[in-house]
Motif scaffolding. Structure first.
Motif, PDB file in Angstrom:
ATOM      1  N   THR A  24       0.986  -1.267  -0.042  1.00 62.19           N
ATOM      2  CA  THR A  24       0.150   0.006  -0.114  1.00 62.19           C
ATOM      3  C   THR A  24       0.893   1.269   0.044  1.00 62.19           C
ATOM      4  OG1 THR A  24      -1.973  -1.264   1.113  1.00 62.19           O
ATOM      5  CG2 THR A  24      -1.754   1.175   1.313  1.00 62.19           C
ATOM      6  N   ASP A  25       1.880   1.338   0.814  1.00 61.54           N
ATOM      7  CA  ASP A  25       2.822   2.405   0.911  1.00 61.54           C
ATOM      8  C   ASP A  25       3.860   2.620  -0.150  1.00 61.54           C
ATOM      9  OD1 ASP A  25       1.388   2.858   3.320  1.00 61.54           O
ATOM     10  OD2 ASP A  25       2.902   2.032   4.576  1.00 61.54           O
ATOM     11  N   ASN A  26       4.249   1.362  -0.797  1.00 63.37           N
ATOM     12  CA  ASN A  26       5.291   1.605  -1.755  1.00 63.37           C
ATOM     13  C   ASN A  26       4.968   0.614  -3.147  1.00 63.37           C
ATOM     14  OD1 ASN A  26       7.135   2.744   0.265  1.00 63.37           O
ATOM     15  ND2 ASN A  26       6.929   0.926   1.263  1.00 63.37           N
ATOM     16  N   ALA A  27       3.813   0.848  -3.565  1.00 62.76           N
ATOM     17  CA  ALA A  27       3.338  -0.163  -4.536  1.00 62.76           C
ATOM     18  C   ALA A  27       4.297   0.146  -5.804  1.00 62.76           C
ATOM     19  CB  ALA A  27       2.178   0.286  -5.000  1.00 62.76           C
ATOM     20  N   SER A  28       4.765   1.327  -6.174  1.00 59.52           N
ATOM     21  CA  SER A  28       5.849   1.315  -7.032  1.00 59.52           C
ATOM     22  C   SER A  28       6.992   0.735  -7.056  1.00 59.52           C
ATOM     23  CB  SER A  28       6.058   3.058  -7.435  1.00 59.52           C
ATOM     24  OG  SER A  28       6.882   3.569  -6.446  1.00 59.52           O
ATOM     25  N   ARG A  29       7.236   0.234  -5.923  1.00 59.43           N
ATOM     26  CA  ARG A  29       8.495  -0.603  -6.082  1.00 59.43           C
ATOM     27  C   ARG A  29       8.365  -2.259  -5.910  1.00 59.43           C
ATOM     28  NH1 ARG A  29      11.122   2.381  -0.786  1.00 59.43           N
ATOM     29  NH2 ARG A  29      11.270   0.319  -0.006  1.00 59.43           N
ATOM     30  N   TRP A  30       7.124  -2.381  -6.099  1.00 60.79           N
ATOM     31  CA  TRP A  30       6.558  -4.166  -6.101  1.00 60.79           C
ATOM     32  C   TRP A  30       6.633  -4.461  -7.716  1.00 60.79           C
ATOM     33  CZ3 TRP A  30       4.582  -7.489  -2.364  1.00 60.79           C
ATOM     34  CH2 TRP A  30       4.746  -6.958  -1.075  1.00 60.79           C
ATOM     35  N   GLU A  31       7.038  -5.289  -7.861  1.00 58.95           N
ATOM     36  CA  GLU A  31       6.944  -5.985  -9.325  1.00 58.95           C
ATOM     37  C   GLU A  31       5.504  -6.336  -9.638  1.00 58.95           C
ATOM     38  OE1 GLU A  31       9.069  -9.160 -12.362  1.00 58.95           O
ATOM     39  OE2 GLU A  31      10.060  -8.667 -10.500  1.00 58.95           O
ATOM     40  N   ASN A  32       4.803  -6.775  -8.607  1.00 57.29           N
ATOM     41  CA  ASN A  32       3.383  -7.655  -8.877  1.00 57.29           C
ATOM     42  C   ASN A  32       2.586  -6.846  -7.754  1.00 57.29           C
ATOM     43  OD1 ASN A  32       4.081  -9.765 -10.623  1.00 57.29           O
ATOM     44  ND2 ASN A  32       5.297 -10.348  -8.838  1.00 57.29           N
ATOM     45  N   GLN A  33       1.936  -5.770  -8.504  1.00 58.70           N
ATOM     46  CA  GLN A  33       0.967  -5.003  -7.640  1.00 58.70           C
ATOM     47  C   GLN A  33      -0.343  -5.484  -7.545  1.00 58.70           C
ATOM     48  OE1 GLN A  33       1.485  -1.131  -9.268  1.00 58.70           O
ATOM     49  NE2 GLN A  33       3.580  -1.071  -9.073  1.00 58.70           N
ATOM     50  N   THR A  34      -0.883  -6.520  -8.143  1.00 59.61           N
ATOM     51  CA  THR A  34      -2.204  -7.103  -8.248  1.00 59.61           C
ATOM     52  C   THR A  34      -2.083  -8.497  -7.807  1.00 59.61           C
ATOM     53  OG1 THR A  34      -2.240  -7.646 -10.505  1.00 59.61           O
ATOM     54  CG2 THR A  34      -3.068  -5.301  -9.696  1.00 59.61           C
ATOM     55  N   GLU A  57       0.166 -15.026 -11.482  1.00 59.85           N
ATOM     56  CA  GLU A  57       0.686 -15.382 -12.674  1.00 59.85           C
ATOM     57  C   GLU A  57       2.200 -15.578 -12.719  1.00 59.85           C
ATOM     58  OE1 GLU A  57      -0.307 -12.541 -15.673  1.00 59.85           O
ATOM     59  OE2 GLU A  57      -2.474 -12.863 -15.565  1.00 59.85           O
ATOM     60  N   ALA A  58       2.946 -14.842 -11.733  1.00 63.55           N
ATOM     61  CA  ALA A  58       4.363 -14.654 -11.695  1.00 63.55           C
ATOM     62  C   ALA A  58       4.773 -16.105 -10.994  1.00 63.55           C
ATOM     63  CB  ALA A  58       4.932 -13.776 -10.827  1.00 63.55           C
TER      64      ALA A  58
END
Length: 45
Positions: A24-34, A40-41
């Motif tokens: 929630t706080d750092n979504a842009s740093r996560w490869e899989n955001q959903t 899938e990964a």
């Protein structure tokens, strides 16, 4: 908390909450955001 600290069900739940808050706080740093992209990964791995 890090994965090496998890040795019980309660610690796993706490760790999952930590991950959720970090996403929630750092979504842009996560490869899989959903959940869909995460699953899938996992399947591709």
């Amino acid at each position: 908390m890090n994965p090496n600290d998890v040795s019980s069900k309660d610690e796993l739940v706490a760790f999952l909450h930590t991950l959720r808050h970090d996403l929630t706080d750092n979504a842009s740093r996560w490869e899989n955001q959903t959940l869909e992209s995460f699953l899938e990964a996992m399947a591709a791995w």
